[in-house]
Scaffold this active site. Structure first.
Site, PDB file in Angstrom:
ATOM      1  N   TYR A 136     -23.986  -1.386   5.374  1.00  0.00           N
ATOM      2  CA  TYR A 136     -23.440  -0.538   4.311  1.00  0.00           C
ATOM      3  C   TYR A 136     -24.565   0.168   3.551  1.00  0.00           C
ATOM      4  O   TYR A 136     -24.455   1.345   3.201  1.00  0.00           O
ATOM      5  CB  TYR A 136     -22.597  -1.371   3.333  1.00  0.00           C
ATOM      6  N   ILE A 137     -25.653  -0.569   3.310  1.00  0.00           N
ATOM      7  CA  ILE A 137     -26.760   0.031   2.559  1.00  0.00           C
ATOM      8  C   ILE A 137     -27.402   1.157   3.360  1.00  0.00           C
ATOM      9  O   ILE A 137     -27.716   2.214   2.812  1.00  0.00           O
ATOM     10  CB  ILE A 137     -27.793  -1.058   2.158  1.00  0.00           C
ATOM     11  N   VAL A 187     -25.980   3.111   5.393  1.00  0.00           N
ATOM     12  CA  VAL A 187     -25.093   4.272   5.290  1.00  0.00           C
ATOM     13  C   VAL A 187     -25.269   4.972   3.933  1.00  0.00           C
ATOM     14  O   VAL A 187     -25.329   6.202   3.836  1.00  0.00           O
ATOM     15  CB  VAL A 187     -23.617   3.828   5.491  1.00  0.00           C
ATOM     16  N   LYS A 188     -25.390   4.172   2.881  1.00  0.00           N
ATOM     17  CA  LYS A 188     -25.557   4.748   1.536  1.00  0.00           C
ATOM     18  C   LYS A 188     -26.905   5.469   1.407  1.00  0.00           C
ATOM     19  O   LYS A 188     -26.990   6.536   0.797  1.00  0.00           O
ATOM     20  CB  LYS A 188     -25.415   3.646   0.469  1.00  0.00           C
ATOM     21  N   GLN A 222     -25.217  -4.595  -4.262  1.00  0.00           N
ATOM     22  CA  GLN A 222     -24.465  -4.674  -3.014  1.00  0.00           C
ATOM     23  C   GLN A 222     -23.826  -6.064  -2.934  1.00  0.00           C
ATOM     24  O   GLN A 222     -24.534  -7.064  -2.832  1.00  0.00           O
ATOM     25  CB  GLN A 222     -25.388  -4.414  -1.816  1.00  0.00           C
ATOM     26  N   ASP A 243     -20.896   2.156  -9.698  1.00  0.00           N
ATOM     27  CA  ASP A 243     -19.859   1.516  -8.879  1.00  0.00           C
ATOM     28  C   ASP A 243     -18.616   1.209  -9.720  1.00  0.00           C
ATOM     29  O   ASP A 243     -17.544   0.942  -9.170  1.00  0.00           O
ATOM     30  CB  ASP A 243     -20.391   0.192  -8.291  1.00  0.00           C
ATOM     31  N   GLY A 279      -2.365  -6.309  -2.080  1.00  0.00           N
ATOM     32  CA  GLY A 279      -3.683  -6.912  -2.301  1.00  0.00           C
ATOM     33  C   GLY A 279      -4.019  -6.878  -3.781  1.00  0.00           C
ATOM     34  O   GLY A 279      -3.887  -5.834  -4.421  1.00  0.00           O
ATOM     35  N   SER A 287      -7.077  -7.907  -5.083  1.00  0.00           N
ATOM     36  CA  SER A 287      -8.496  -8.198  -5.286  1.00  0.00           C
ATOM     37  C   SER A 287      -8.993  -7.511  -6.541  1.00  0.00           C
ATOM     38  O   SER A 287      -8.467  -6.499  -6.976  1.00  0.00           O
ATOM     39  CB  SER A 287      -9.314  -7.729  -4.086  1.00  0.00           C
ATOM     40  N   PRO A 292     -11.743   1.685  12.054  1.00  0.00           N
ATOM     41  CA  PRO A 292     -12.722   2.235  11.118  1.00  0.00           C
ATOM     42  C   PRO A 292     -12.613   3.748  11.023  1.00  0.00           C
ATOM     43  O   PRO A 292     -12.121   4.378  11.946  1.00  0.00           O
ATOM     44  CB  PRO A 292     -14.056   1.814  11.748  1.00  0.00           C
ATOM     45  N   GLY A 298     -11.756   5.672   7.666  1.00  0.00           N
ATOM     46  CA  GLY A 298     -11.243   6.343   6.475  1.00  0.00           C
ATOM     47  C   GLY A 298     -11.821   5.881   5.158  1.00  0.00           C
ATOM     48  O   GLY A 298     -12.647   6.545   4.546  1.00  0.00           O
ATOM     49  N   GLY A 326     -13.841   3.436   4.153  1.00  0.00           N
ATOM     50  CA  GLY A 326     -15.251   3.078   3.988  1.00  0.00           C
ATOM     51  C   GLY A 326     -16.146   4.279   3.697  1.00  0.00           C
ATOM     52  O   GLY A 326     -16.795   4.342   2.651  1.00  0.00           O
TER      53      GLY A 326
END
Lengths: 269, 269
Positions: free
Chosen positions: A26-27, A29-30, A74, A99, A146, A148, A244, A246, A248
């Site tokens: 993920y990092i 990609v960022k 992260q 964030d 969900g 969360s 995978p 959308g 993300g």
């Protein structure tokens, strides 16, 4: 995205603890996205043996650093030591919390003060995806599956302040298929591989799947593949964004947008 | 209510701006309740011409005053000057915000950190009323009508973290009667006199009416009477708490309970 102030390039920091594979991915990609849109980015990686006080010390220096206009942790923080992640998220200076995961930001979102908060990147990305369909969302019925702390509960707030009627379900909801079936808009972030079946979905509904689940797959070199929380093959007649693909990347795009909107500190320009 | 620490009597302050009749009434009820349960209470009344900076100055002194363990602002603040009420609510020190209306508290509630926040008194009172019925609420479907920042949106969070499935509606919700009809538990806080009719309500539902509305009534000396948001006469076969009578006094009781749970400051005892 909004125009940047000429001559001002916002600085972003990403704080990682430990060395999880998914976090590394993920990092990366960022970092790539930040580079593409002209955001100066600093990646700080603390080791797996880092203590909570070492993390806090690093955060204090990021809070005070005038070249850092925003920073993210992260999640999950990955340490051999016990961490109070909630307290560590809340230790980010509110004006740097791009964030939007600190309690003060969540509270502003919960109370509808949308102009004065960073909207958390995943819910913000989901809303953008919904709006991209061109369907008017006010007065429609949205169902969020969900609860969360970083997606479901916040998604409810964001949809509510956009004048939808919202039902929040969770994995223990009775007759979940019937609840799901009421949604003109359906956002699923429950972390259960392919739990939502095609015949649960109201015909014509907009479906946003935030699930990232690994399931065994012997046909792949990695012997696994990623699936969402929605059984895509059954649901593909709906207005669904595949996983995978959308939610993300949209989360990353929203982080970049939130960060580009950061202003220079007083006296900096 | 929890046992008080012997020899410790928590101090509460109520800050009022202006001289509204309804605020005077609510404050007199709170003062009486505080006296009954042994809470030392200080009522500070600033005049209608008070400025925002005068209110802030008063709040700073309450934040610093070690004899004040919690304080509330009686809303709405009533001044001839423009006020940023949100900013003034957020200026209460989080550890003294017994009404739980600041963004930081709302954020903790939104994220389910219930042990680390003051739960806002009206939603907390509604939940107590629901629990008093003895009906198990987990996995039931709750419907909240009203998206106000101090009741409806927060009520959603509180019910969700108690494992209900929750639908939040508002005055613009399409087919509101059908949405209401799905609720095993119904909380109405929309500020529309007698809007919810008896035949909207699911048989056997628990109904909590938070509405306080004045309607003309020539049979009264005051030529008006108080009605709720639910048409009580049609709904009285349900498990309904009448207005006036239910949610208001429970709000006051919850404030007293939140405040009694206040601890002495370090070094005070």
């Amino acid at each position: 995205m909004k125009e940047q102030v000429p001559g001002f390039s916002p600085g972003l920091a990403i704080l990682q603890v430990g060395n999880r594979d998914d976090s590394n991915l993920y990092i990366s990609v960022k970092l790539k996205a930040a580079e593409e849109v002209g955001i100066k980015v600093k990646h700080i990686k603390l080791p797996y043996m880092a203590t909570e006080s070492e993390v806090l010390e690093c955060m204090t220096s990021l809070n005070e650093d005038l070249t850092v206009h925003g920073f993210i942790e992260q999640l999950p923080l990955n340490s051999e030591n016990p961490f109070n992640t909630e307290a560590l998220v809340n230790a980010i200076a509110p004006e740097k919390d791009v964030d939007g995961l600190s309690s003060i930001n969540a509270g502003k979102l919960a109370k509808g003060d949308l102009n004065d908060c960073f909207i958390p990147c995943t819910p913000k990305g989901c809303l953008e995806l919904i709006k991209e369909t061109g369907v008017k969302i006010a007065r429609r019925h949205a169902v969020v599956v969900g609860d969360s702390k970083i997606v479901g509960a916040l998604m409810h707030d964001l949809l509510l302040w956009n004048h939808t009627t919202v039902t929040t379900c969770h994995s223990r909801t009775a007759n979940l298929n019937e609840e799901v079936n009421k949604g003109d808009i359906l956002v699923v972030a429950v972390g259960q591989p392919e739990m939502v079946k095609g015949d649960w979905i109201k015909p014509g509904a907009i479906v946003i799947d935030c699930g990232i689940n690994y399931v065994p797959d012997n046909t792949k070199a990695s012997v696994r593949r990623v699936v969402g929380d929605v059984l895509y093959n059954e649901a593909k007649e709906s207005f669904i964004i595949p996983i995978p693909g959308g939610a993300g990347p949209m989360t990353v795009a929203m982080l970049m947008e939130s960060h580009r909107e950061r202003k220079a500190f007083p006296g900096e320009m």
